[in-house]
Design a protein around this motif. Sequence first.
Motif, short mmCIF file in Angstrom:
data_model
loop_
_atom_site.label_atom_id
_atom_site.label_comp_id
_atom_site.label_asym_id
_atom_site.label_seq_id
_atom_site.Cartn_x
_atom_site.Cartn_y
_atom_site.Cartn_z
N LEU A 1 0.79 -1.20 0.11
CA LEU A 1 -0.01 0.09 -0.05
C LEU A 1 0.85 1.40 -0.10
CD1 LEU A 1 -2.94 -0.97 2.49
CD2 LEU A 1 -3.06 -0.84 -0.01
N GLU A 2 1.84 1.35 0.82
CA GLU A 2 2.61 2.59 0.91
C GLU A 2 3.38 2.79 -0.40
OE1 GLU A 2 5.26 -0.63 3.37
OE2 GLU A 2 2.88 -0.44 2.99
N LEU B 1 -2.09 5.28 4.76
CA LEU B 1 -2.49 4.22 3.91
C LEU B 1 -4.03 4.12 3.79
CD1 LEU B 1 -0.47 1.16 5.79
CD2 LEU B 1 0.25 2.77 3.74
N ALA C 1 -4.90 4.51 -0.10
CA ALA C 1 -3.81 3.89 -1.12
C ALA C 1 -4.48 3.07 -1.91
CB ALA C 1 -2.80 3.24 -0.18
N ALA D 1 -3.90 -4.53 3.75
CA ALA D 1 -3.20 -4.20 4.86
C ALA D 1 -3.00 -5.39 5.70
CB ALA D 1 -3.80 -2.98 5.56
#
Length: 751
Positions: A346-347, A396, A399, A421
Amino acid sequence: MPDLLLELFSEEIPARMQRRAAEDLKKLVTDALVERGFLYEGAQAFSTPRRLALTIMGLPVKGKDVREERKGPRVGSPDAAIQGFLKGAGLASIDQARIESDPKKGEFYVAVIEKPGRATTDVLAEILPQIVRSFPWPKSMRWGAASAEAGSLRWVRPLQSILCTFGPETEDPEVVRFEVDGVSSGDATSGHRFLAPDPIRVRRFDDYVPALERAKVVLDADRRKDMILHDAKDLAFAQGLELVEDEGLLEEVAGLVEWPVVLMGSFDEAFLDIPPEVVRTTIRANQKCFVLRDPATGRLANRFILVSNLVAADGGKTIVGGNERVVRARLSDAKFFWETDQKVKLEERLEKLESIVFHEKLGTQYERVERIAALSRELAPVVAADPALAERAARLAKADLVTEMVGEFPELQGLMGRYYATLQGENPSVAAAIEEHYKPLGPSDRVPTDPVSVAVALADKIDTLVGFWAIDEKPTGSKDPYALRRAALGVIRLVLENNLKLSLTSLFAKPFARTASSALFAEFLKAKELIEAIEQSPFAPVVEHPSVSELAGIFRQRQIAEAEKLARIMHVRALDLLSFFADRLKVYLRDQGARHDLIDAVFSLEGQDDLLMIVRRVEALGRFLDTEDGANLLAGYRRAANILRIEEKKDGRAYDEAPDLQIVNDHGLIEEKALAVVLHQARQEAATAVESEDFEGAMRALSRLRQPVDAFFDKVTVNAEDPAVRANRLRLLNSFREATRTVADFSRIEG
């Protein structure tokens, strides 16, 4: 009495428009009839994919006769006045008017105008074409060659026929004759497109409904819904499964079929490895089908329910096979998205948010994420959340907007972020917050309770509200394109249902500052960068008109002026946002049964921006006013306020000084002295109780004023002959009025 039957038959009407269109048709026709004096006993509207139908019961055969007396000019008036009167009254000569006498005005002409009631069929033939031509479809289309005069009809889909009959039950009804752009009214309709396409002659509503049923058309949408739900549950039960009910989908599917036939299909069990929400959304969005689950495990089954509009010769085998092929292809796409998305953390997707504009004045989604992350970290201690986890969740939270799955199914945003996540090993609270930060989405939606979710959900909504208020784009009337009312209600529910003690003013302060500097100072900052570039240039010494130093001086002066101006603007807009929250809180509490005037009474006090404390104070005030002491104290307040208003207006001054106790002791009656003593004690006790947030205690302190106030008004004359005594008694009443403001502004309380 006679009944009306009207059917507008067309090509397929979008399911989402049908129910509203049926209600619009009923309202338009009945309103037009009532406006012309035609009352009725009842009306019902119906819709199918190909028709809107309306029946109106108990209409009169003709309208009421009208007799009107119209007063004219005096006898002997100029000819022009006489002729104007004759023309307006519809008279051929003045001999058709009668003469009446008035003791003051003399003799004058009166015309008696009698109009026979119009036949209902004539009125219907007049109003129905207008209604059809101006029907308020959300979207409509024009087809056919446009005529030179009015052009072709705009309708949601091509209009095929109009059925319109009117008459009593005991006689054959007549066709109401009219035409709309080449489509003439008649007494015929059509049944199911494939199962019974031949024309059907009908007379009235009572034989219209069964005739349609024989032609494989169920007119009532609610009955079609019941048939689909009942058959779907039975089919699922026969396979040891249960239907996952979906009211929205049921409403839509009932608008897609005229003769519902429920069938069951299946798909490969391997697709059940995809998240169940994805399976359900895929099947729902692409094929308008219902999913099933195993009641023993609660997990989805590899079966689905479809609704056909055909009774197929092969029992539906071909229809099921076609749906299974499409479902398999769609689930294969979803499986590909699911597996592809997991390859990128996600990041690592955050950079893509820089290319997505949230709003032209509020920047990109990436810039918004930065603001939400900062605010989430600041809010974390207030809601008992870990600041690092709150900031991580906020970074996040958006994202998944750039994942393949959410790109295909936007309604899964947040949920997919939680799944991804969790798979990449994020803290459970972080994963939960990614999904829950959008909540609550409506009045019936669940409110998050995990502190990290609460922090991020508040930050997300506050950033939205502050941002749009800072750029002065707030809801107007019924328009709310950015769902700001919903966001404010979300903040209210998050605060109240989690018992959070928050100051809205302090909550808005930093977000307003951030938004102002980024959104409103954009051009100003460019000017600053330009001056800095000139100052650092090797050619700076030779710049003369104006010199660099003059430019810098101008900039600094402008900077101070603009900063002061911006601060004033932001202050006004922040106060306006607080007022908006007050209005939303009223709506919320009114739905909970609270009185809006009590909310006004509390909110109008200076510094009241803690939602939880406002609600507790409103509740305590409501309970207090329901008591005898509370009701009598309110009556005493109003009496005091009325006296003060009258006397202050008469004297041209306010009596807001503290009462002189020496005058009370020397000249006051015992009731006056008692009020002064109790008033001082009650005011101090109430203030102390409010300070410690003991609103019940504050009300109890004020309740002690009830008897002294009653006694004061019974025994003491406020307007004493001695001016000093009179002024002091008015100051005493003002002190009583101000004491009540310890808990609320009693002037805002109604009843």
